[in-house]
Design a protein around this motif. Structure first.
Motif, PDB file in Angstrom:
ATOM      1  N   ALA B 258     -55.903 -69.632  -2.380  1.00 47.08           N
ATOM      2  CA  ALA B 258     -57.105 -68.985  -1.856  1.00 47.08           C
ATOM      3  C   ALA B 258     -56.735 -67.705  -1.113  1.00 47.08           C
ATOM      4  O   ALA B 258     -57.425 -66.685  -1.196  1.00 47.08           O
ATOM      5  CB  ALA B 258     -57.844 -69.938  -0.922  1.00 47.08           C
ATOM      6  N   ARG B 259     -55.626 -67.751  -0.402  1.00 48.11           N
ATOM      7  CA  ARG B 259     -55.176 -66.587   0.356  1.00 48.11           C
ATOM      8  C   ARG B 259     -54.766 -65.461  -0.587  1.00 48.11           C
ATOM      9  O   ARG B 259     -55.094 -64.301  -0.379  1.00 48.11           O
ATOM     10  CB  ARG B 259     -53.995 -66.988   1.230  1.00 48.11           C
ATOM     11  CG  ARG B 259     -53.303 -65.839   1.892  1.00 48.11           C
ATOM     12  CD  ARG B 259     -53.219 -66.040   3.387  1.00 48.11           C
ATOM     13  NE  ARG B 259     -52.792 -64.827   4.051  1.00 48.11           N
ATOM     14  CZ  ARG B 259     -53.595 -64.062   4.761  1.00 48.11           C
ATOM     15  NH1 ARG B 259     -54.861 -64.365   4.896  1.00 48.11           N
ATOM     16  NH2 ARG B 259     -53.131 -62.977   5.338  1.00 48.11           N
ATOM     17  N   LEU B 260     -54.014 -65.826  -1.638  1.00 45.45           N
ATOM     18  CA  LEU B 260     -53.509 -64.808  -2.571  1.00 45.45           C
ATOM     19  C   LEU B 260     -54.518 -64.468  -3.663  1.00 45.45           C
ATOM     20  O   LEU B 260     -54.268 -63.595  -4.478  1.00 45.45           O
ATOM     21  CB  LEU B 260     -52.223 -65.302  -3.235  1.00 45.45           C
ATOM     22  CG  LEU B 260     -51.055 -65.636  -2.307  1.00 45.45           C
ATOM     23  CD1 LEU B 260     -49.905 -66.220  -3.111  1.00 45.45           C
ATOM     24  CD2 LEU B 260     -50.602 -64.393  -1.560  1.00 45.45           C
ATOM     25  N   SER B 261     -55.646 -65.210  -3.709  1.00 47.52           N
ATOM     26  CA  SER B 261     -56.672 -65.019  -4.738  1.00 47.52           C
ATOM     27  C   SER B 261     -56.147 -65.294  -6.132  1.00 47.52           C
ATOM     28  O   SER B 261     -56.727 -64.844  -7.122  1.00 47.52           O
ATOM     29  CB  SER B 261     -57.242 -63.595  -4.723  1.00 47.52           C
ATOM     30  OG  SER B 261     -57.910 -63.391  -3.532  1.00 47.52           O
ATOM     31  N   SER B 262     -55.022 -65.994  -6.248  1.00 48.54           N
ATOM     32  CA  SER B 262     -54.550 -66.327  -7.587  1.00 48.54           C
ATOM     33  C   SER B 262     -53.572 -67.487  -7.516  1.00 48.54           C
ATOM     34  O   SER B 262     -52.972 -67.741  -6.476  1.00 48.54           O
ATOM     35  CB  SER B 262     -53.870 -65.116  -8.239  1.00 48.54           C
ATOM     36  OG  SER B 262     -52.723 -64.772  -7.510  1.00 48.54           O
ATOM     37  N   GLY B 263     -53.441 -68.176  -8.627  1.00 45.49           N
ATOM     38  CA  GLY B 263     -52.481 -69.270  -8.705  1.00 45.49           C
ATOM     39  C   GLY B 263     -51.149 -68.742  -9.182  1.00 45.49           C
ATOM     40  O   GLY B 263     -50.910 -68.615 -10.371  1.00 45.49           O
ATOM     41  N   VAL B 264     -50.283 -68.399  -8.238  1.00 45.60           N
ATOM     42  CA  VAL B 264     -48.994 -67.821  -8.603  1.00 45.60           C
ATOM     43  C   VAL B 264     -48.041 -68.944  -8.998  1.00 45.60           C
ATOM     44  O   VAL B 264     -47.903 -69.932  -8.285  1.00 45.60           O
ATOM     45  CB  VAL B 264     -48.414 -67.009  -7.429  1.00 45.60           C
ATOM     46  CG1 VAL B 264     -47.125 -66.337  -7.850  1.00 45.60           C
ATOM     47  CG2 VAL B 264     -49.421 -65.978  -6.972  1.00 45.60           C
ATOM     48  N   THR B 265     -47.408 -68.785 -10.155  1.00 46.73           N
ATOM     49  CA  THR B 265     -46.613 -69.901 -10.680  1.00 46.73           C
ATOM     50  C   THR B 265     -45.217 -69.952 -10.095  1.00 46.73           C
ATOM     51  O   THR B 265     -44.549 -70.969 -10.189  1.00 46.73           O
ATOM     52  CB  THR B 265     -46.483 -69.791 -12.205  1.00 46.73           C
ATOM     53  OG1 THR B 265     -45.973 -68.490 -12.507  1.00 46.73           O
ATOM     54  CG2 THR B 265     -47.818 -69.984 -12.865  1.00 46.73           C
ATOM     55  N   ILE B 266     -44.761 -68.850  -9.505  1.00 44.68           N
ATOM     56  CA  ILE B 266     -43.353 -68.844  -9.096  1.00 44.68           C
ATOM     57  C   ILE B 266     -43.160 -69.245  -7.635  1.00 44.68           C
ATOM     58  O   ILE B 266     -42.053 -69.246  -7.146  1.00 44.68           O
ATOM     59  CB  ILE B 266     -42.709 -67.452  -9.322  1.00 44.68           C
ATOM     60  CG1 ILE B 266     -43.580 -66.369  -8.688  1.00 44.68           C
ATOM     61  CG2 ILE B 266     -42.511 -67.193 -10.788  1.00 44.68           C
ATOM     62  CD1 ILE B 266     -42.872 -65.070  -8.500  1.00 44.68           C
ATOM     63  N   VAL B 267     -44.243 -69.610  -6.953  1.00 45.60           N
ATOM     64  CA  VAL B 267     -44.081 -70.000  -5.549  1.00 45.60           C
ATOM     65  C   VAL B 267     -43.519 -71.418  -5.461  1.00 45.60           C
ATOM     66  O   VAL B 267     -43.511 -72.163  -6.434  1.00 45.60           O
ATOM     67  CB  VAL B 267     -45.421 -69.959  -4.776  1.00 45.60           C
ATOM     68  CG1 VAL B 267     -45.927 -68.551  -4.692  1.00 45.60           C
ATOM     69  CG2 VAL B 267     -46.429 -70.881  -5.413  1.00 45.60           C
TER      70      VAL B 267
END
Lengths: 332, 346
Positions: B258-267
């Motif tokens: 929600a914070r990044l506005s996207s589902g980042v796969t590499i986190v």
């Protein structure tokens, strides 16, 4: 179906005390010991029947080259796990060894190799001292260098990837002897050496004794602390060697990504190979087979156009299956 | 958020793996009390020292903006570390949280197109399910936590890759969605994730201190066998704890998305080890049976402050952060070890 009626085949001096092969198949410890070889055989059989261009010398060469660094690290990990420990820092140690290489290559290949391997030995000695002298749990002791080791490697390398141009070092990664790549030779020879160490030397027996029951080993007068430091130093040196070989193959020293998740691959190989996590036994050949199984499985799925994600889920399932077979059967 | 009292409810003398977690009786001398205080509040003291020193040296550090930045960065790890603390108190470990964190983020971002509730609930269901699976395999299957959660680490990342076409697709949270607001909105300038983390820590502290479930956790971690003999629901407790850990990791992932506005796969790669570091630095013993939620909070903040300071110094590259963190970890665990020893020797 009366297994006891048949005379014992007596050719195996290992646990299966039950008589017929059928009864042996029902014995869970049989799977723990031999399951990984059966699995490797099944994967190979499957590929022989259903996969084109799999059972070729070229493909096997590729698979073996890829699995060699994992095998080398897993051999050290097997010794550590044999003492009821674990070493999370092996990936960082690989990066650290790789970071030292370009710094000392100016003095020649041998000094660079010695310094790199020495770095691995120092990491191992620190881990071993924290475990044996301070009395920390192995996970915590090696976690510190897992966190700090890669940072140290990056600091030393200025956070940069460095190309390797030294032809001698590069030939370690690309050269071959009798048609078999050098890295595969090295991994194979090391596997034999570690198997010899475990089965034929005093140190090997001490490792197993310390892992089986530490206080009993101490009471029996075994040098428990020295044995513990010893296995972590060996593990560190082997990880450093794997880092050197991987660097030679990549033709660049990349401390930021080299060896990431290696601790997981190595632990997986050891556990799938039948070495129990609670120590007291080291299966060297099983470890090699465990690493090979994971590698072949991934290659098989990739050759059948299944994505990496499927391979990871399949690996997870295999780990669970292996541990389920090996789990303690005491009712708690 | 006070300190927790390990196993005060246990009627039988529990043969804990860490003897004399809190030595009762009149023989607690002054030296002992100092050792105990150091073990319990040492991290807080270090944290305060570092913060005060840094405020004098780097004026930019002491600004409200910087405090907001540090705390929001720390809030995601804090939520994950909360679950990890409970798992570790029971004598277990959860290596899958990093993957579950990433998976939760991707699922939340994907589901956010179907509204706020879907974006929040779906990751919780999936990640809670993974935690439940961990718990079942560990408690009912008698398998080692280390290796079970290692397998789910791989499995969850595989699932994540499968959902994102091998990492090629990044799901975006629609603009102006209520779910995005959850990550970007704030109360008095402090983002919702910080508030949520604090509320969760408060609740976690209460559960550990004031409920029988909390005391069962300590008893199980002190000695699983003794807890069984006392008739405590050991298996159920373990299952619940791993489920909670999965839920919290999934929630943290969703908040991060929600914070990044996207589902980042590499986190999330290596996050399990950050969380374990924070828990250990916070004074929770990895052998189980003793620990505190508040300590974990200080541990998370200490790691975040170190990272922030290294950014402030500027001339140091970010690689130093892990060197300093690793160094801290060594110092803290070695100190803990000696403090525990000095207390036991009486």
């Amino acid at each position: 179906m009366t297994p006891t009626a048949v005379a014992p085949p007596a050719k195996s001096d290992k646990p299966p005390k039950s008589a017929s092969p059928l009864a042996r198949l029902r014995d869970p410890s049989w799977y723990q010991r031999y399951g990984v070889y059966v699995a490797v055989a099944v994967v190979l059989l499957f590929n022989a029947l259903f996969t084109e261009h799999f059972m070729t010398a070229d493909n096997f060469r590729t698979q073996l080259v890829q699995v060699a660094p994992i095998v080398i690290v897993a051999l050290g990990m097997a010794l550590v796990i044999g003492t009821e420990g674990v070493d999370l820092s092996v990936g960082s140690t690989m990066a650290l060894a790789a970071a030292f290489l370009p710094l000392y290559l100016g003095y020649g290949l041998v000094p660079a190799l010695v310094v790199s391997l020495l770095a691995g030995a120092v990491v191992g000695a620190v881990n071993g001292a924290l475990v044996s002298l301070v009395g920390l749990q192995p996970i915590v002791a090696t976690l510190a260098l897992f966190v700090g080791g890669r940072g140290l490697a990056l600091v030393m390398a200025d956070g940069q990837l460095k190309q390797i141009v030294n032809p001698d070092l590069l030939s370690l990664g690309t050269g071959s002897f009798l048609g078999i790549p050098l890295v595969v030779w090295i991994a194979g020879i090391l596997a034999v050496a570690v198997a010899f160490l475990v089965q034929r030397t005093t140190f090997g027996r001490q490792v197993v004794a310390v892992g089986g029951n530490r206080s009993a080993a101490a009471l029996a007068g075994l040098p428990v602390k020295r044995v513990l430091i010893g296995v972590y130093v060996i593990c560190g040196i082997l990880a450093a060697l794997a880092g050197i070989l991987a660097t030679a193959r990549l033709t660049a020293s990349d401390p930021s990504s080299l060896g990431t998740l290696m601790e997981l691959s190595a632990i997986t190989a050891v556990v799938v190979g039948g070495t129990p996590l609670n120590g007291g036994s080291v299966r060297v050949l099983g470890t090699v087979a465990g690493a090979l199984l994971m590698q072949l499985l991934r290659a098989t799925l990739v050759k059948h156009d299944l994505p990496d994600s499927t391979a990871q889920i399949a690996q997870a399932a295999i780990i669970i299956a292996a541990v389920y077979v090996a789990r303690e059967r005491r009712s708690r | 958020m006070n300190e927790t009292k390990p196993v005060t409810a246990a009627p039988a003398p529990v043969p804990a793996k860490t003897p004399a977690v809190r030595p009762a009786g009149p023989q607690r001398t002054g030296r002992l009390r100092v050792a105990e205080l150091l073990q319990r509040q040492g991290v807080l003291a270090v944290l305060l020292t570092v913060v005060i020193a840094a405020s004098f040296i780097y004026p930019t550090f002491a600004s409200l903006d910087n405090a907001r930045g540090v705390t929001i960065q720390a809030s995601f790890l804090a939520v994950v570390a909360l679950g990890m603390t409970m798992v570790i108190i029971t004598g277990g470990i959860d290596l899958s949280v990093g993957s579950v964190f990433a998976l939760g983020g991707v699922i939340a971002a994907w589901a956010s197109q179907y509204g706020f509730l879907a974006a929040l609930l779906l990751p919780l269901v999936v990640c809670g399910g993974i935690g439940l699976l961990n718990g079942l395999l560990i408690a009912r299957g008698n398998m080692a936590p280390f290796i079970v959660t290692l397998a789910t680490l791989l499995g969850a990342r595989g699932l994540l890759l499968a959902l994102t076409d091998e990492g090629a697709t990044t799901y975006l949270v629609p603009k102006d969605s209520a779910f995005g607001e959850l990550g970007q909105g704030s109360v008095w300038g402090f983002g919702y994730p910080i508030v949520i983390a604090l509320v969760l820590f408060g609740a976690g502290g209460l559960v550990l201190q004031r409920t029988s479930f909390g005391q069962t956790l300590f008893a199980v971690g002190g000695s699983s066998d003794a807890a069984t003999l006392m008739g405590l629901p050991v298996a159920r407790t373990k299952i619940l704890v791993y489920t909670l850990s999965g839920l919290l990791a999934g929630l943290a992932g969703a908040l991060n998305a929600a914070r990044l506005s996207s589902g980042v796969t590499i986190v999330g790669v290596g996050m399990e080890l950050d969380a374990i570091s924070a828990v250990v630095i916070g004074g929770t013993l990895l052998v189980g049976g003793a620990g505190s939620i508040s300590g974990t909070l200080w541990g998370v903040l200490l790691l975040a402050v170190i990272q922030n300071l290294i950014n402030q110094i500027g001339s140091l590259n970010s690689s130093y952060q892990s060197v300093v963190s690793g160094g801290f970890l060594v110092v803290v665990v070695v100190a803990q070890r000696y403090l525990a020893r000095s207390r036991r020797s009486t």
